[in-house]
Design an enzyme around this catalytic site. Structure first.
Site, PDB file in Angstrom:
ATOM      1  N   SER A  59       0.856  -1.193   0.000  1.00  0.00           N
ATOM      2  CA  SER A  59       0.000   0.000   0.000  1.00  0.00           C
ATOM      3  C   SER A  59       0.890   1.240   0.000  1.00  0.00           C
ATOM      4  O   SER A  59       2.101   1.157   0.222  1.00  0.00           O
ATOM      5  CB  SER A  59      -0.895   0.003   1.237  1.00  0.00           C
ATOM      6  OG  SER A  59      -0.106   0.235   2.395  1.00  0.00           O
ATOM      7  N   ASP A  96      -0.893  -1.406  -4.137  1.00  0.00           N
ATOM      8  CA  ASP A  96      -2.273  -1.547  -3.669  1.00  0.00           C
ATOM      9  C   ASP A  96      -2.848  -0.145  -3.401  1.00  0.00           C
ATOM     10  O   ASP A  96      -2.218   0.674  -2.719  1.00  0.00           O
ATOM     11  CB  ASP A  96      -2.218  -2.358  -2.360  1.00  0.00           C
ATOM     12  CG  ASP A  96      -3.569  -2.832  -1.874  1.00  0.00           C
ATOM     13  OD1 ASP A  96      -4.487  -2.954  -2.700  1.00  0.00           O
ATOM     14  OD2 ASP A  96      -3.681  -3.104  -0.656  1.00  0.00           O
ATOM     15  N   ASP A 118      -6.808   3.624  -7.689  1.00  0.00           N
ATOM     16  CA  ASP A 118      -8.104   3.583  -7.017  1.00  0.00           C
ATOM     17  C   ASP A 118      -8.778   4.951  -7.099  1.00  0.00           C
ATOM     18  O   ASP A 118      -8.576   5.815  -6.257  1.00  0.00           O
ATOM     19  CB  ASP A 118      -7.914   3.152  -5.562  1.00  0.00           C
ATOM     20  CG  ASP A 118      -9.229   3.068  -4.812  1.00  0.00           C
ATOM     21  OD1 ASP A 118     -10.283   3.395  -5.417  1.00  0.00           O
ATOM     22  OD2 ASP A 118      -9.216   2.680  -3.637  1.00  0.00           O
ATOM     23  N   GLU A 148     -10.907   0.422 -10.016  1.00  0.00           N
ATOM     24  CA  GLU A 148     -11.975   0.083  -9.060  1.00  0.00           C
ATOM     25  C   GLU A 148     -13.240   0.881  -9.332  1.00  0.00           C
ATOM     26  O   GLU A 148     -13.184   2.086  -9.590  1.00  0.00           O
ATOM     27  CB  GLU A 148     -11.511   0.321  -7.613  1.00  0.00           C
ATOM     28  CG  GLU A 148     -12.610  -0.009  -6.584  1.00  0.00           C
ATOM     29  CD  GLU A 148     -12.131  -0.162  -5.140  1.00  0.00           C
ATOM     30  OE1 GLU A 148     -10.931  -0.337  -4.916  1.00  0.00           O
ATOM     31  OE2 GLU A 148     -12.995  -0.119  -4.244  1.00  0.00           O
ATOM     32  N   HIS A 192     -12.583  -3.271   4.311  1.00  0.00           N
ATOM     33  CA  HIS A 192     -11.224  -3.469   4.809  1.00  0.00           C
ATOM     34  C   HIS A 192     -11.209  -3.590   6.339  1.00  0.00           C
ATOM     35  O   HIS A 192     -12.109  -3.096   7.005  1.00  0.00           O
ATOM     36  CB  HIS A 192     -10.330  -2.300   4.380  1.00  0.00           C
ATOM     37  CG  HIS A 192     -10.068  -2.284   2.913  1.00  0.00           C
ATOM     38  ND1 HIS A 192     -10.705  -1.431   2.055  1.00  0.00           N
ATOM     39  CD2 HIS A 192      -9.258  -3.043   2.143  1.00  0.00           C
ATOM     40  CE1 HIS A 192     -10.286  -1.654   0.823  1.00  0.00           C
ATOM     41  NE2 HIS A 192      -9.405  -2.629   0.841  1.00  0.00           N
ATOM     42  N   ASN A 271      -7.653 -10.175  -2.110  1.00  0.00           N
ATOM     43  CA  ASN A 271      -6.720  -9.386  -1.300  1.00  0.00           C
ATOM     44  C   ASN A 271      -6.836  -9.721   0.185  1.00  0.00           C
ATOM     45  O   ASN A 271      -7.931  -9.634   0.757  1.00  0.00           O
ATOM     46  CB  ASN A 271      -7.043  -7.895  -1.448  1.00  0.00           C
ATOM     47  CG  ASN A 271      -6.567  -7.320  -2.755  1.00  0.00           C
ATOM     48  OD1 ASN A 271      -6.184  -8.048  -3.668  1.00  0.00           O
ATOM     49  ND2 ASN A 271      -6.578  -6.006  -2.842  1.00  0.00           N
ATOM     50  N   ASP A 273      -4.917  -8.898   3.879  1.00  0.00           N
ATOM     51  CA  ASP A 273      -3.945  -8.187   4.702  1.00  0.00           C
ATOM     52  C   ASP A 273      -4.247  -8.422   6.187  1.00  0.00           C
ATOM     53  O   ASP A 273      -3.410  -8.869   6.952  1.00  0.00           O
ATOM     54  CB  ASP A 273      -3.988  -6.684   4.369  1.00  0.00           C
ATOM     55  CG  ASP A 273      -2.879  -5.909   5.044  1.00  0.00           C
ATOM     56  OD1 ASP A 273      -2.082  -6.504   5.788  1.00  0.00           O
ATOM     57  OD2 ASP A 273      -2.800  -4.676   4.846  1.00  0.00           O
ATOM     58  N   SER A 274      -5.488  -8.145   6.582  1.00  0.00           N
ATOM     59  CA  SER A 274      -5.827  -8.176   8.015  1.00  0.00           C
ATOM     60  C   SER A 274      -5.562  -9.532   8.667  1.00  0.00           C
ATOM     61  O   SER A 274      -5.092  -9.589   9.815  1.00  0.00           O
ATOM     62  CB  SER A 274      -7.294  -7.788   8.215  1.00  0.00           C
ATOM     63  OG  SER A 274      -7.494  -6.453   7.819  1.00  0.00           O
TER      64      SER A 274
END
Ligand code: G3H
Ligand code: 13P
Ligand code: ZN
Length: 326
Positions: A59, A96, A118, A148, A192, A271, A273-274
């Site tokens: 990111s 990202d 984005d 997006e 997210h 995707n 990440d968390s």
């Protein structure tokens, strides 16, 4: 910066062929975010051992945190490390949530093989114009571009979106045609972070809007779709975090069976990440609580890295279906 670097000289791949194969094979390419050494090592080890193609993504915030030159050399190291493991998996280095032409250009020039622009929070025509500008520059360098349409609730990097706006299927054909993007991220109910749904007592996670996905697929047949906000928020990690001094009440994510269903469709990139952040935090908290005298970061980060390897292997093998596709 100085002379531009091509991703091809770094041994990286763009996402074009990965997505074409994923579309035909009915699986999704995993896109794992990374900011540091242990995360990247875990991603590469897990993907090399499961023989999975992979997108390693950064990111804007991660890029600011880790330094873009450092990241590029880490990506080079990742390619070499996979080869030394005897596993020549395709590795794509992706930006990202890029938020400007200049950022995307800088990533193309510094060795990224794929970028996301984005513009989802912009008025439609501005999103089209910005995305098209990025596509023209990126394609001149054979770098693939993700756009997006629709806004996810939660936090998108530094762009805050309080409420989601589902993708409007009637816009996708026009957007893809006008911009020339290689893949399209859509909003079908994910968000997210670790708090994706607010559930009352006894309530279950609502299903994603597969009806919108189906409508999108119908209008742009065979076109690669991307799903952001796809962590499952693994409850065993949330419990460990809470057990060892953390406070993450009500954290909940997308159930694995919904991701399996998405991966079997035109969704070619998922995707995550968390879940990686949760795995690291859970294991670091547990390790330090059980080993109060330990102060060598290799010990607690090593425990976290080991867990991350297991988590990523599980995702590749049983959720995304990307194992043995390299
Ligand atoms: O989409 C957001 C990703 O999880 C990256 O998050 O901006 O905190 O690095 P970040
Ligand atoms: P999660 O927060 O669900 O892991 O989503 C990550 C993401 O979409 C990165 O772009
Ligand atoms: Zn995202």
């Amino acid at each position: 910066m100085g002379d531009a670097v091509s991703y091809k000289d770094l041994g990286l791949a763009n996402s074009r062929e990965m997505f074409a194969k994923a579309m035909v094979g009915g699986y999704a390419i995993p896109a794992y975010n990374f900011n540091n050494l242990e995360q990247l090592q875990a991603i590469i080890v897990a993907c090399a051992e499961t023989k999975s193609p992979v997108i390693i993504q950064v990111s804007k915030g991660a890029r600011d945190y880790a330094n873009q030159t450092m990241l590029r050399f880490m990506a080079m190291g990742a390619v070499q490390m996979a080869r030394e493991m005897g596993s020549d998996i395709p590795i794509c280095l992706h930006l990202d949530h890029g938020d400007s032409f200049d950022l995307c250009k800088s990533c193309v020039d510094s060795g990224f093989s794929s970028v996301m622009i984005d513009g989802s929070h912009l008025p439609y025509e501005e999103n089209v114009a910005l995305t098209k500008q990025v596509v023209e520059y990126a394609h001149a360098h054979d770098v693939t571009v993700e756009g997006e349409l629709g806004v996810l609730a939660g936090i998108e990097d530094e762009v805050q979106a309080e409420q989601s706006t589902y993708t409007k299927p009637e816009e996708v054909e026009d957007f893809v045609g006008k911009t020339g993007v290689d893949s399209l991220a859509i909003s079908i109910g994910t968000s997210h972070g670790a708090y994706k749904f607010k559930l009352g007592p006894g309530e279950e996670v609502p299903p994603l809007r597969f009806d919108i996905l189906a409508e999108v697929e119908k209008r742009i047949q065979g076109f690669p779709i991307v799903l952001h906000g796809a962590s499952s928020v693994v409850q065993s990690y949330v419990q460990l975090i809470n057990q060892y001094g953390g406070k993450m009440e009500g954290a909940v994510g997308v159930p694995e069976e919904q991701l399996r269903r998405a991966a079997a469709s035109a969704v070619c990139k998922i995707n995550i990440d968390s879940d990686g952040r949760l795995a690291v935090t859970a294991k670091v908290r547990e390790f330090l609580a059980n080993n109060p005298g330990e102060f060598d970061p290799r010990k607690y980060l090593g425990a976290a890295r080991k867990e991350l390897v297991d988590l990523i292997k599980h995702k590749n093998q049983t959720v995304l279906g990307s194992a043995n596709r390299a």
